[in-house]
Design a protein around this motif. Structure first.
Motif, mmCIF file in Angstrom:
data_model
loop_
_atom_site.group_PDB
_atom_site.id
_atom_site.type_symbol
_atom_site.label_atom_id
_atom_site.label_comp_id
_atom_site.label_asym_id
_atom_site.label_seq_id
_atom_site.Cartn_x
_atom_site.Cartn_y
_atom_site.Cartn_z
ATOM 1 N N VAL A 298 0.841 -1.203 0.000
ATOM 2 C CA VAL A 298 0.000 0.000 0.000
ATOM 3 C C VAL A 298 0.876 1.253 0.000
ATOM 4 N N ILE A 299 0.675 2.068 -1.017
ATOM 5 C CA ILE A 299 1.426 3.327 -1.116
ATOM 6 C C ILE A 299 0.479 4.464 -0.725
ATOM 7 N N GLY A 300 0.873 5.247 0.261
ATOM 8 C CA GLY A 300 0.070 6.400 0.655
ATOM 9 C C GLY A 300 0.591 7.632 -0.067
ATOM 10 N N VAL A 301 -0.306 8.375 -0.688
ATOM 11 C CA VAL A 301 0.105 9.587 -1.385
ATOM 12 C C VAL A 301 -0.405 10.792 -0.621
ATOM 13 N N ILE A 302 0.510 11.685 -0.305
ATOM 14 C CA ILE A 302 0.120 12.863 0.477
ATOM 15 C C ILE A 302 -0.787 13.750 -0.356
ATOM 16 N N SER A 303 -1.996 13.933 0.141
ATOM 17 C CA SER A 303 -2.969 14.724 -0.614
ATOM 18 C C SER A 303 -4.027 15.259 0.340
ATOM 19 N N GLU A 304 -4.406 16.498 0.148
ATOM 20 C CA GLU A 304 -5.410 17.104 1.024
ATOM 21 C C GLU A 304 -6.783 16.478 0.808
ATOM 22 N N GLN A 305 -7.073 16.128 -0.473
ATOM 23 C CA GLN A 305 -8.377 15.520 -0.770
ATOM 24 C C GLN A 305 -8.207 14.039 -1.094
ATOM 25 N N SER A 306 -9.313 13.306 -0.935
ATOM 26 C CA SER A 306 -9.302 11.892 -1.295
ATOM 27 C C SER A 306 -9.442 11.785 -2.821
ATOM 28 N N LEU A 307 -8.459 11.190 -3.457
ATOM 29 C CA LEU A 307 -8.462 11.130 -4.925
ATOM 30 C C LEU A 307 -8.565 9.694 -5.418
ATOM 31 N N GLU A 308 -9.017 9.527 -6.659
ATOM 32 C CA GLU A 308 -9.033 8.205 -7.313
ATOM 33 C C GLU A 308 -7.699 8.056 -8.049
ATOM 34 N N TRP A 309 -7.089 6.896 -7.922
ATOM 35 C CA TRP A 309 -5.747 6.751 -8.487
ATOM 36 C C TRP A 309 -5.690 5.923 -9.769
ATOM 37 N N GLY A 310 -6.812 5.576 -10.323
ATOM 38 C CA GLY A 310 -6.829 4.875 -11.610
ATOM 39 C C GLY A 310 -6.226 3.487 -11.522
ATOM 40 N N ALA A 311 -5.749 2.978 -12.639
ATOM 41 C CA ALA A 311 -5.227 1.610 -12.682
ATOM 42 C C ALA A 311 -3.798 1.555 -12.167
ATOM 43 N N VAL A 312 -3.562 0.624 -11.240
ATOM 44 C CA VAL A 312 -2.191 0.384 -10.757
ATOM 45 C C VAL A 312 -1.907 -1.106 -10.906
ATOM 46 N N PRO A 313 -0.626 -1.498 -10.990
ATOM 47 C CA PRO A 313 -0.318 -2.919 -11.188
ATOM 48 C C PRO A 313 -0.880 -3.792 -10.063
#
Lengths: 252, 272
Positions: B47-62
């Motif tokens: 699980v990779i956490g991405v620093i972001s103020e809003q909850s975003l959709e991250w699309g397709a990941v492997p």
């Protein structure tokens, strides 16, 4: 006020001479921090060492486990056959209950602060938000003492409760990651784990220590005050003279 | 004869409180339920956490990688609590995904994984029954205080007979409870993880060891609080060293040797 201080002094003296309270809240957490810290030292991220992790999570857990000693403290006058003498003196039930709660708070909170100081000295816990953290330990102890006194003084089925109260706390501790990290990025799972109040406490402590954000810690401290106060009021309301004096009689 | 009388009397007392009996079966079952749930909630991906103020959709990941949004002020806490494996900024996300694609496929052998969880749960059940057995055995403390033991001795019984009878009655009640829990476990997991024979052997061993621990602690303790606190500390230490949280084989040096002295280690070994 004189009567209140007299009773408080008496309760404090009893708590201080109670080896189990100290064993449970000082020796036990330090041993577990050391043992689990050594065993799992390779399995933590770079932000924290295993010793620091277990120091943070173990203190609130052991404070909550202290509810057993506080429950017995609620019944100690009946066990020691001194309940009748106390009831003959001009003390009110508010004074009896509140002194038990405050004595428990001071001892449990003091033990938690001592373990925190040792962990800070030996394992290098960050000093961020120290005042708030120490206050939180005392307020958590207040909540635990309130609930423990309520269970000890006001519940009729004390004999059953005293036997099983540590088991749910242990389960909630496991859910809070006290023995091993239980993390999840799934919202559903996080909600299930969030049923454990200890998980909230741990999260608040980590946020305060490692992210410098004490908001959650302050909110939880307020909740602890509410829980402690409500339990104390409940104990006063449900205080029964006969139970206080003769409550040691086994039901089976 | 003395042993039999104490055995009969204390067994009746143990079974009289049905609510306590049900509770002492329900609590280990809850522990097992928690184990089953935790088996399914364990992170099966990186699980990779991405620093972001809003909850975003991250699309397709492997496959084998998940990306979640993390508030900047919670970055360290999320990693410490195990909610994500690493926290990166938006710009570094692509690089982190590429770096981890190859070695994140955590393929699990289903049976082996279940067995490991089962071992952990078994360790916890043993811990719980050490405490329960002491609670049953601590009747002796009450009997000492209230004169029951003295009356037994006046009637010609020996103290050792009383302790033996108490130990046997504790064994019987704990055996009935452990057997019920293990039957449920066997029904849920089936023969692949625990065979009927292992379950029977385990029930016997867990109840025997728990009754002995409970009997000894209750005989030595001066108060019920003393017995309660001592056995909780003893049980947790046995559990920690016995491989409930980390396999004894993976423990460093002397701790591994200490682990082999824990009765819980030998219970776990019985699973194979």
């Amino acid at each position: 006020m004189e009567r209140f201080y007299g009773l408080l002094r008496r309760n404090l003296k009893r708590r201080m001479t109670d080896g189990f309270a100290f064993g449970y809240n000082i020796v036990f957490p330090l041993v577990l921090i050391g043992v689990l810290g050594v065993l799992l030292r390779g399995s933590f991220p770079e932000q924290i060492t295993s010793y620091q992790y277990y120091a943070v999570v173990m203190i609130p857990f052991c404070t909550c486990m202290g509810v057993v000693t506080i429950m017995y403290a609620g019944k100690e006058d009946a066990f020691a056959k001194t309940g009748e003498r106390v009831m003959m003196t001009p003390v009110s039930k508010v004074e009896i209950v509140s002194t038990k709660v405050f004595a428990g708070t001071l001892i449990l909170g003091g033990c938690a602060c001592l373990v925190y100081a040792v962990a800070r000295g030996f394992f290098g816990l960050p000093g961020e938000g120290m005042a708030e953290i120490l206050l939180f330990y005392f307020l958590l102890s207040f909540a635990v003492s309130g609930v423990g006194t309520f269970l000890g003084i006001a519940m009729k089925n004390f004999m059953v409760l005293k036997n099983v109260v540590t088991i749910p706390i242990s389960i909630l501790g496991v859910m809070a990651g006290v023995f091993f990290r239980v993390g999840s990025s799934s919202l559903v799972v996080e909600r299930i784990l969030s049923c454990s109040f200890l998980r909230w406490g741990n999260k608040a402590l980590f946020l305060a220590m490692y992210d410098g954000d004490g908001t959650l810690l302050r909110r939880i401290s307020v909740i602890c005050v509410c829980i402690g106060s409500i339990s104390m009021l409940g104990a006063v309301k449900r205080f029964r003279k006969e139970e206080y004096i003769y409550g040691d009689l086994p039901s089976a | 004869m003395g042993i039999f009388l104490v055995l009969r009397n204390n067994t009746r007392r143990n079974f009289r409180k049905r609510s306590t009996y049900v509770l002492f079966v329900a609590i280990p079952l809850m522990v097992l339920l928690f184990g089953m749930v935790s088996e399914n909630i364990k992170q099966k991906s990186y699980v990779i956490g991405v620093i972001s103020e809003q909850s975003l959709e991250w699309g397709a990941v492997p496959e084998g990688i998940r990306v979640v949004s993390i508030k900047p002020e919670h970055a360290n806490t999320e990693v410490i609590m195990g909610n994500c494996d690493v926290v990166v900024t938006k710009d570094a996300l692509e690089k982190e995904i590429q770096r981890n694609t190859k070695h994140t496929k955590r393929e699990r052998e289903e049976g082996k994984e279940k067995k490991n969880v089962m071992k952990q749960m078994l360790g916890m059940v043993c811990t719980v029954y050490f405490v329960f057995a002491t609670l049953y055995a601590s009747k002796v403390i009450r009997d000492k205080k209230e004169g029951g033991l003295a009356r037994f001795e006046y009637a010609g019984g020996k103290r050792v007979e009383y302790y033996m009878g108490n130990l046997l009655s504790t064994f019987i009640v704990v055996f009935c409870q452990v057997a019920m829990v293990l039957v449920v476990l066997w029904m849920v997991y089936g023969e692949n993880v625990i065979s009927g024979r292992s379950a029977a052997l385990l029930a016997l061993c867990i109840s025997l060891v728990s009754a002995m621990v409970g009997g000894i602690v209750a005989a030595l303790a001066k108060s019920e609080l003393g017995a309660n606190v001592s056995v909780t500390i003893f049980a947790v230490l046995c559990s920690v060293f016995g491989g409930t949280f980390l396999a004894v084989e993976q423990m460093p040096g002397i701790l591994g040797m200490i682990g082999k002295c824990s009765p819980i280690y030998w219970m776990i070994c019985l699973l194979g």
